[in-house]
Scaffold this motif. Structure first.
Motif, PDB file in Angstrom:
ATOM      1  N   UNK A 260       0.828  -1.210   0.000  1.00  0.00           N
ATOM      2  CA  UNK A 260       0.000   0.000   0.000  1.00  0.00           C
ATOM      3  C   UNK A 260       0.862   1.258   0.000  1.00  0.00           C
ATOM      4  N   UNK A 261       1.972   1.235   0.747  1.00  0.00           N
ATOM      5  CA  UNK A 261       2.807   2.435   0.846  1.00  0.00           C
ATOM      6  C   UNK A 261       3.402   2.800  -0.515  1.00  0.00           C
ATOM      7  N   UNK A 262       3.551   1.806  -1.381  1.00  0.00           N
ATOM      8  CA  UNK A 262       4.169   2.088  -2.678  1.00  0.00           C
ATOM      9  C   UNK A 262       3.159   2.372  -3.775  1.00  0.00           C
ATOM     10  N   UNK A 263       1.887   2.124  -3.530  1.00  0.00           N
ATOM     11  CA  UNK A 263       0.880   2.365  -4.567  1.00  0.00           C
ATOM     12  C   UNK A 263      -0.197   3.329  -4.086  1.00  0.00           C
ATOM     13  N   UNK A 264      -0.258   3.557  -2.766  1.00  0.00           N
ATOM     14  CA  UNK A 264      -1.316   4.332  -2.108  1.00  0.00           C
ATOM     15  C   UNK A 264      -2.685   3.694  -2.316  1.00  0.00           C
ATOM     16  N   UNK A 265      -2.693   2.480  -2.850  1.00  0.00           N
ATOM     17  CA  UNK A 265      -3.961   1.812  -3.138  1.00  0.00           C
ATOM     18  C   UNK A 265      -4.182   0.710  -2.098  1.00  0.00           C
ATOM     19  N   UNK A 266      -4.793   1.098  -0.957  1.00  0.00           N
ATOM     20  CA  UNK A 266      -4.980   0.151   0.138  1.00  0.00           C
ATOM     21  C   UNK A 266      -5.927  -0.977  -0.276  1.00  0.00           C
ATOM     22  N   UNK A 267      -7.057  -0.621  -0.891  1.00  0.00           N
ATOM     23  CA  UNK A 267      -8.036  -1.642  -1.274  1.00  0.00           C
ATOM     24  C   UNK A 267      -7.436  -2.602  -2.297  1.00  0.00           C
ATOM     25  N   UNK A 268      -6.705  -2.049  -3.269  1.00  0.00           N
ATOM     26  CA  UNK A 268      -6.070  -2.881  -4.284  1.00  0.00           C
ATOM     27  C   UNK A 268      -5.046  -3.820  -3.666  1.00  0.00           C
ATOM     28  N   UNK A 269      -4.286  -3.307  -2.690  1.00  0.00           N
ATOM     29  CA  UNK A 269      -3.286  -4.135  -2.014  1.00  0.00           C
ATOM     30  C   UNK A 269      -3.958  -5.242  -1.217  1.00  0.00           C
ATOM     31  N   UNK A 270      -5.083  -4.922  -0.566  1.00  0.00           N
ATOM     32  CA  UNK A 270      -5.818  -5.941   0.191  1.00  0.00           C
ATOM     33  C   UNK A 270      -6.319  -7.050  -0.724  1.00  0.00           C
ATOM     34  N   UNK A 271      -6.906  -6.644  -1.855  1.00  0.00           N
ATOM     35  CA  UNK A 271      -7.421  -7.641  -2.806  1.00  0.00           C
ATOM     36  C   UNK A 271      -6.295  -8.530  -3.301  1.00  0.00           C
ATOM     37  N   UNK A 272      -5.181  -7.891  -3.685  1.00  0.00           N
ATOM     38  CA  UNK A 272      -4.058  -8.648  -4.243  1.00  0.00           C
ATOM     39  C   UNK A 272      -3.491  -9.613  -3.208  1.00  0.00           C
ATOM     40  N   UNK A 273      -3.394  -9.148  -1.966  1.00  0.00           N
ATOM     41  CA  UNK A 273      -2.834  -9.983  -0.907  1.00  0.00           C
ATOM     42  C   UNK A 273      -3.755 -11.162  -0.603  1.00  0.00           C
ATOM     43  N   UNK A 274      -5.054 -10.897  -0.615  1.00  0.00           N
ATOM     44  CA  UNK A 274      -5.999 -11.975  -0.352  1.00  0.00           C
ATOM     45  C   UNK A 274      -5.966 -13.012  -1.476  1.00  0.00           C
ATOM     46  N   UNK A 275      -5.793 -12.553  -2.726  1.00  0.00           N
ATOM     47  CA  UNK A 275      -5.655 -13.493  -3.844  1.00  0.00           C
ATOM     48  C   UNK A 275      -4.361 -14.290  -3.719  1.00  0.00           C
ATOM     49  N   UNK A 276      -3.302 -13.635  -3.228  1.00  0.00           N
ATOM     50  CA  UNK A 276      -2.023 -14.335  -3.058  1.00  0.00           C
ATOM     51  C   UNK A 276      -2.152 -15.437  -2.011  1.00  0.00           C
ATOM     52  N   UNK A 277      -2.884 -15.164  -0.926  1.00  0.00           N
ATOM     53  CA  UNK A 277      -3.080 -16.191   0.104  1.00  0.00           C
ATOM     54  C   UNK A 277      -3.894 -17.365  -0.457  1.00  0.00           C
ATOM     55  N   UNK A 278      -4.924 -17.063  -1.272  1.00  0.00           N
ATOM     56  CA  UNK A 278      -5.685 -18.165  -1.889  1.00  0.00           C
ATOM     57  C   UNK A 278      -4.790 -18.980  -2.802  1.00  0.00           C
ATOM     58  N   UNK A 279      -3.948 -18.279  -3.576  1.00  0.00           N
ATOM     59  CA  UNK A 279      -3.056 -18.977  -4.506  1.00  0.00           C
ATOM     60  C   UNK A 279      -2.113 -19.898  -3.736  1.00  0.00           C
TER      61      UNK A 279
END
Lengths: 116, 426
Positions: free
Chosen positions: B33-52
């Protein structure tokens, strides 16, 4: 990021300014604009004529309506703006606070929606 | 990358994923999030990474650095998402940020190399441009991965409302360009308060699992103390940061004493001071002393001082010692003037009952009885029941106990209240 700094102030309170007050304010804005330029963040900015000169236009049901006066009657009116390009909101807030208008009214800081 | 001899490699992939989620969620999210300022996007991506991970790890083995693996997958998901939906927004600078992210990541071969951006993330969430009431929930969600429903229950708000306000706040961070950094000294005090509130909320959520049966929640108290230590070490001249850490350590010191050997609930007044953790209390007393020397009082210093007035019982042998109730009433008076909180008012009423008698305590409780938020607040009914019982008002006490029992979710506390209810009139 680009931000629009909108200068809101009470026109009625500003109008009876003495020539000295006016020239002092003018000089303050001049110095502020110069500082923005020196910092390399200024994209543009203008002072607006008072809301008594405003005309509002809208098209409703194919008919153009022209109304005398500003879009909304408010206690403080938009009197001018600066457009700046800075790193983030904190930098934009810091510049807004330095604007002479911040001491007499309210500065609204809005990010620009970039078009491609 | 895959190393079967590694400690995690012997464990169930699901268990490893859960352990990493618990240990590193906030760190990974803060980094993205600190590098994109996109907290929601980072959350989604991280949750997809955990599923993967749950699909990939059972098949291919647990990677040597699970954190780095998750970060790589999450980054790719973020780039994909940017390409898909960022029409009409500043895609170019965003993609540039993701390139920088990739550079950092290439150097970050292992957990230790991933920088800890949790403090900058917390200050972004606590920015004055974010609505005040949502700052602490936002910090909890981003640093600890709480879902909106869990946060909603801790803050007494409906889950749908909480979810909506969290989404709005994340949009504001991204669209208004709120920076991820620790503010300059001039802005620090104001922004620090919101950060401290969030840390304390996290700690309290973890502390409310006295049986220690829920690892995730117990971890929260530890996370809260860890974050408290981090902030106190970075800002040693901020008395409230020291006060909060002291408060959490006092509470943590009494964690074990809240249950007896049989697992029954033991209220503070009946706890054996010998069961308290002396080292933690000593550390807390030292922190509070240092904070008071700086000379700017505040909510957390007052709450820590209250704890200090309770632990003076350590000086007596066994459970015979009395807390300094006169000091406790005074401290609650100051705290009530500062916060106007109905929860503080309830605790003050209990202290008043100790100094002026149960009837005075009930009168003090009556003064907040009109607050609608208390109708479903268990400690209010338990306090009321206890004081009514002491004045011999058995019927009213019985009804109040029934209400408290019905509102309690902890089985040990429920059983304690049921025992007290049975003792009525006997």
């Amino acid at each position: 990021m680009q931000y629009l700094l909108m200068i809101y102030g009470n026109e009625a309170a500003m109008t009876p300014a003495t020539p000295e007050q006016s020239s002092q304010m003018h000089a303050a804005y001049g110095a502020y604009t110069e500082a923005l330029k020196k910092a390399g963040v200024l994209l543009g900015g203008e002072r607006l004529k008072p809301t008594s000169t405003a005309t509002s236009v809208r098209v409703a049901k194919g008919k153009t309506e022209v109304l005398n006066g500003p879009y909304a009657e408010t206690k403080e009116q938009l009197g001018g703006y600066y457009m700046i390009d800075v790193a983030d909101l904190d930098a934009a807030i810091a510049w807004a606070a330095r604007c002479p208008g911040a001491s007499f009214g309210t500065m609204e800081v809005r990010p620009i929606w970039p078009m491609q | 990358m895959r190393d079967p001899a590694n400690e995690d490699g012997h464990r169930e992939p699901r268990a490893v994923a859960e352990a990493v989620a618990r240990r590193s969620y906030g760190k990974l999210l803060a980094f993205l999030a600190a590098r994109t300022r996109d907290v929601a996007g980072a959350e989604d991506a991280l949750s997809e990474a955990f599923s993967a991970a749950l699909t990939d790890w059972p098949a291919n083995g647990v990677p040597r650095s699970p954190e780095a693996w998750l970060l790589t997958v999450a980054r790719h998901r973020m780039v994909d998402a940017v390409r898909r939906r960022r029409v009409g927004e500043d895609a170019a600078p965003h993609l540039q940020l993701l390139v920088e992210l990739a550079d950092t990541e290439d150097r970050a071969d292992g957990e230790a190399a991933i920088p800890d951006d949790r403090l900058p993330l917390m200050f972004a969430c606590a920015h004055p441009a974010i609505e005040a009431g949502i700052r602490a929930p936002l910090i909890l969600q981003t640093t600890l991965g709480f879902d909106a429903a869990t946060i909603a229950s801790a803050f007494l708000v409906s889950p749908a409302t909480m979810a909506q306000r969290l989404v709005r706040a994340k949009n504001k961070i991204r669209q208004a360009g709120i920076p991820f950094r620790v503010p300059e000294r001039a802005d620090l005090a104001e922004r620090l308060e919101a950060v401290l509130d969030a840390i304390y909320a996290a700690f309290a959520e973890g502390w409310s699992d006295p049986a220690g049966t829920e690892t995730r929640r117990r971890n929260l108290a530890a996370e809260g103390i860890w974050l408290g230590r981090l902030v106190a070490s970075l800002l040693p001249e901020e008395p409230e940061a020291l006060g909060l850490l002291a408060l959490m350590l006092y509470a943590e010191a009494r964690r074990g004493a809240r249950r007896n050997a049989a697992g029954d609930y033991v209220p503070l007044a009946e706890q054996d001071p010998a069961a308290w953790h002396a080292t933690l209390i000593d550390e807390a007393e030292a922190l509070l002393f240092r904070a008071s020397g700086i000379g700017r009082t505040g909510r957390y210093q007052l709450e820590a001082a209250l704890q200090s007035a309770h632990v003076v019982r350590r000086q007596w042998v066994g459970t015979t010692g009395r807390a300094d109730w006169a000091a406790i009433v005074q401290l609650y008076d100051a705290l009530l003037a500062m916060t106007a909180s109905p929860v503080v008012a309830i605790n003050r009423a209990i202290a008043v009952a100790e100094t002026l008698g149960a009837s005075a305590g009930i009168a003090a409780l009556d003064s907040v009885a009109g607050d609608a938020r208390l109708a479903e607040y268990q400690p209010y009914w338990a306090a009321r029941a206890g004081l009514l019982a002491r004045t011999g008002n058995v019927d009213a006490a019985d009804a109040a106990y029934a209400q408290a029992i019905g509102l309690e979710s902890d089985p040990a506390v429920r059983a304690f209240l049921q025992r007290r209810r049975k003792m009525l009139g006997s």
